[in-house]
Scaffold this motif. Structure first.
Motif, PDB file in Angstrom:
ATOM      1  N   ALA A   1       0.841  -1.204   0.000  1.00 51.16           N
ATOM      2  CA  ALA A   1       0.000   0.000   0.000  1.00 51.16           C
ATOM      3  C   ALA A   1       0.866   1.240   0.000  1.00 51.16           C
ATOM      4  N   ALA A   2       1.943   1.171   0.766  1.00 47.55           N
ATOM      5  CA  ALA A   2       2.811   2.342   0.894  1.00 47.55           C
ATOM      6  C   ALA A   2       3.605   2.580  -0.387  1.00 47.55           C
TER       7      ALA A   2
ATOM      8  N   TYR B   1      -6.116   7.980  -8.974  1.00 47.34           N
ATOM      9  CA  TYR B   1      -4.930   7.100  -8.958  1.00 47.34           C
ATOM     10  C   TYR B   1      -5.075   6.049 -10.059  1.00 47.34           C
TER      11      TYR B   1
ATOM     12  N   MET C   1      -5.778   7.784   5.599  1.00 45.86           N
ATOM     13  CA  MET C   1      -6.619   7.408   4.474  1.00 45.86           C
ATOM     14  C   MET C   1      -7.510   6.227   4.827  1.00 45.86           C
TER      15      MET C   1
ATOM     16  N   SER D   1       0.756   6.232   3.104  1.00 39.72           N
ATOM     17  CA  SER D   1      -0.700   6.017   3.032  1.00 39.72           C
ATOM     18  C   SER D   1      -1.378   6.301   4.370  1.00 39.72           C
TER      19      SER D   1
ATOM     20  N   PHE E   1       1.693  11.004   2.176  1.00 42.27           N
ATOM     21  CA  PHE E   1       1.228  10.374   0.946  1.00 42.27           C
ATOM     22  C   PHE E   1       1.870   8.998   0.789  1.00 42.27           C
TER      23      PHE E   1
ATOM     24  N   SER F   1      -1.240  -0.380  -4.261  1.00 44.52           N
ATOM     25  CA  SER F   1      -1.712   0.852  -3.619  1.00 44.52           C
ATOM     26  C   SER F   1      -3.166   1.065  -3.988  1.00 44.52           C
TER      27      SER F   1
ATOM     28  N   GLY G   1       4.273   2.901  -3.970  1.00 51.76           N
ATOM     29  CA  GLY G   1       3.423   3.084  -5.140  1.00 51.76           C
ATOM     30  C   GLY G   1       4.042   4.100  -6.072  1.00 51.76           C
ATOM     31  N   LEU G   2       3.183   4.718  -6.875  1.00 46.41           N
ATOM     32  CA  LEU G   2       3.702   5.717  -7.803  1.00 46.41           C
ATOM     33  C   LEU G   2       4.450   6.811  -7.042  1.00 46.41           C
TER      34      LEU G   2
ATOM     35  N   ASN H   1       6.595   6.641  -4.823  1.00 46.31           N
ATOM     36  CA  ASN H   1       8.015   6.393  -4.570  1.00 46.31           C
ATOM     37  C   ASN H   1       8.880   6.608  -5.801  1.00 46.31           C
TER      38      ASN H   1
ATOM     39  N   THR I   1      -6.604   3.304   5.108  1.00 45.26           N
ATOM     40  CA  THR I   1      -5.997   2.065   4.633  1.00 45.26           C
ATOM     41  C   THR I   1      -5.376   1.253   5.768  1.00 45.26           C
TER      42      THR I   1
ATOM     43  N   SER J   1      -5.432  -0.992  -2.012  1.00 42.68           N
ATOM     44  CA  SER J   1      -5.473  -0.546  -0.618  1.00 42.68           C
ATOM     45  C   SER J   1      -6.288   0.728  -0.468  1.00 42.68           C
ATOM     46  N   GLN J   2      -6.634   1.343  -1.598  1.00 38.55           N
ATOM     47  CA  GLN J   2      -7.523   2.502  -1.520  1.00 38.55           C
ATOM     48  C   GLN J   2      -8.980   2.065  -1.607  1.00 38.55           C
TER      49      GLN J   2
HETATM   50  N1  PHE Z   1       1.337   5.461  -0.791  1.00 37.75           N
HETATM   51  C1  PHE Z   1       0.892   5.347  -2.134  1.00 37.75           C
HETATM   52  C2  PHE Z   1       1.965   5.836  -3.088  1.00 37.75           C
HETATM   53  O1  PHE Z   1       2.997   6.284  -2.680  1.00 37.75           O
HETATM   54  C3  PHE Z   1      -0.378   6.097  -2.373  1.00 37.75           C
HETATM   55  C4  PHE Z   1      -1.503   5.736  -1.467  1.00 37.75           C
HETATM   56  C5  PHE Z   1      -2.182   6.693  -0.767  1.00 37.75           C
HETATM   57  C6  PHE Z   1      -1.915   4.436  -1.285  1.00 37.75           C
HETATM   58  C7  PHE Z   1      -3.209   6.378   0.077  1.00 37.75           C
HETATM   59  C8  PHE Z   1      -2.948   4.095  -0.424  1.00 37.75           C
HETATM   60  C9  PHE Z   1      -3.607   5.073   0.245  1.00 37.75           C
HETATM   61  O2  PHE Z   1       1.800   5.804  -4.276  1.00 37.75           O
END
Ligand code: PHE
Length: 492
Positions: free
Chosen positions: A21-22, A102, A239, A236, A233, A336, A24-25, A27, A241, A339-340
């Protein structure tokens, strides 16, 4: 209710899901970009401080809330304090809107991936720029003109939602197995990309740019805000999650070690991804005979224009690396995206006792429909605008409210007692200080500063009415969260 609650298959499934979840795009394109925009290597200092002072304390808090209450955010917060249910709904509505755009960004990656086999996005920088802006997005020129739907983007969006549905429909146990792949595959690809990047001529210039600190930026409040925003962000937080994921753990599971593992794995991945991106940008700069800052474009452009340009210049197997890079984005982003959606589904199911079998497809179809405006010719601007309002204001507001409810109403030291009773690593009173004072103050100040800037200057050079639309959206979400919390639940 707790007895028949769904469960992860194992502790590592949970950790992988939370790490997935953490990571994702955020990073791969956001972290490197934010880093060089905010002082390169020096940015790592506020980033690290934000991780320690807000990221980890709040992650511990969210895990504790989910674990203790065994409920998705609205139910969980209600159990913490009767009047706090709406905060849970606010987080859920925010993450739902986030999921809709997203998934749109994921759709762009789906399209690029599809075209990478034939390099149909073009071979040179200007060609790729043209593909991105004119062919794929068909940018209308202003957020006020939506133009028509871009059908390939809509198709990619449908594919993304189908993938989300498939990952979630068998429940949390299966999800816990899928995440081994959606975390493992991008890590493997990232290692390949870093090795490839570091062995390219010019790589060192890129790394110098990435890592050379400019300490003067530490005096600039904007840099600190950027660091806190990125930490929220990327982890996560705020949110729903993490609360919902933790609620699928047995009640006596560890909290603190899990929080340290997830956050360090995520931030380590960001740092590592920076090496892949900047070494490759160094190569691009050298091939074009310019300096590194001249090739770096902002935000999303980095992943969809600049980086593909560099890949095309590779002496061998550029198609393969192109496909790999977009596969990286897809596998990074997809967990991710799940997880949303899971917190939304879990919250509706927990409150009204509906069967997830029906809630999940309904949420997916509704999410797809709400996302359609993002696939129009003006959609790009709305991804940008909605992201700004959701990620900057929505997130800080929820984080702030969570700290207040837990810190003052429930009591930070009480919940710490619970955390320590289940965790291997015990936390001291320092945690209370963070939750009651430092984190909410930082979030409150950041919220007010951003809002002042917005009122003075609007957002991103767009017409001022778009800022009102963004604020309006947040107000509507706020009203809806009260409406939902007033409705009677179907569960005891
Ligand atoms: N953490 C994810 C990312 O870096 C984005 C995200 C936000 C995922 C909120 C889940 C909930 O891309």
């Amino acid at each position: 209710m707790a007895e028949d609650r769904e469960r992860w298959g194992s502790r590592s499934s949970f950790i992988f899901a939370a790490v997935g979840a953490a990571i994702g795009l955020g990073n791969v394109w956001r972290f490197p970009y934010i880093t060089y925009q905010n002082g390169g290597g020096a940015f790592l200092i506020p980033y690290f401080i934000a991780l320690i002072t807000a990221g980890i304390p709040l992650m511990i808090l969210e895990y504790a809330v989910g674990l203790k209450t065994q409920g998705a955010p609205p139910v969980a917060l209600k159990k913490i304090w009767k009047k706090a249910e709406w905060i849970g709904w606010f987080a859920i509505l925010i993450v739902f809107v986030l999921a809709t755009y997203y998934a749109t960004i994921m759709s762009w990656a789906v399209n690029y991936f599809y075209h990478s086999f034939t390099l149909a996005w073009g071979r040179t920088g200007p060609e790729i720029n043209n593909f991105y802006n004119n062919i794929l997005l068909g940018k209308s020129g202003s957020p006020g003109i939506l133009g028509g739907i871009q059908w390939p983007v809509l198709a990619g969006l449908a594919i993304t939602w189908i993938l989300i549905y498939l990952a979630l429909f068998k429940g949390v146990k299966t999800l816990g197995k899928i995440v081994y792949f959606t975390v493992g595959i991008p890590w493997l690809i990232l290692i390949i990309m870093v090795i490839r990047g570091l062995t390219l001529p010019g790589a060192i210039d890129g790394l110098n740019f990435y890592l050379t600190p400019d300490f003067s930026v530490l005096l600039n409040p904007r840099v600190w805000l950027a660091a806190y925003g990125q930490i929220f962000f990327t982890l996560s937080l705020a949110m729903g999650t993490l609360i919902v994921y933790a609620s699928y753990l047995p009640k006596d599971s560890d909290i603190t070690a899990n929080a340290f593992i997830t956050s360090l794995a995520n931030c380590g991945t960001s740092f590592f991804a920076g090496f892949a991106v900047f070494s490759t940008l160094g190569y691009l700069a050298q091939s074009m005979g310019v300096t590194v800052p001249e090739v770096t474009t902002s935000g999303l452009g980095l992943a969809f224009v600049t980086y593909p340009t560099a890949i095309n210049l590779l002496p061998v197997a550029s198609q393969l690396f192109g496909a790999l890079f977009f596969l990286l984005l897809l596998t990074l982003g997809i967990d991710s995206a799940f997880s949303q959606v899971e917190p939304v589904v879990g919250s509706i199911a927990d409150k009204w006792g509906f069967n997830k079998k029906w809630v999940l497809p309904s949420v997916c179809i509704f999410g797809f429909i709400v996302g359609i405006p993002f696939t129009t010719r003006g959609g790009f601007y709305w991804v940008d605008i909605v992201d700004h309002f959701i990620a900057t204001y929505g997130l800080t507001l929820v984080g702030f409210l969570e700290c207040i409810v837990i810190g003052y109403v429930f009591g930070a030291s009480e919940i710490r007692g619970y955390i320590n009773s289940v965790s291997d690593v015990r936390i001291g009173p320092w945690w209370d200080v963070f939750i009651k004072f430092i984190t909410p103050i930082v979030l409150g100040v950041s919220f007010v500063m951003q809002l002042t800037k917005l009122i003075q200057r609007g957002y991103g050079g767009y017409p001022i009415w778009t800022a009102f639309t963004g604020i309006g959206l947040l107000i509507i979400l706020l009203i809806l969260s009260f409406v939902f919390s007033k409705r009677k639940g179907g569960n005891p």
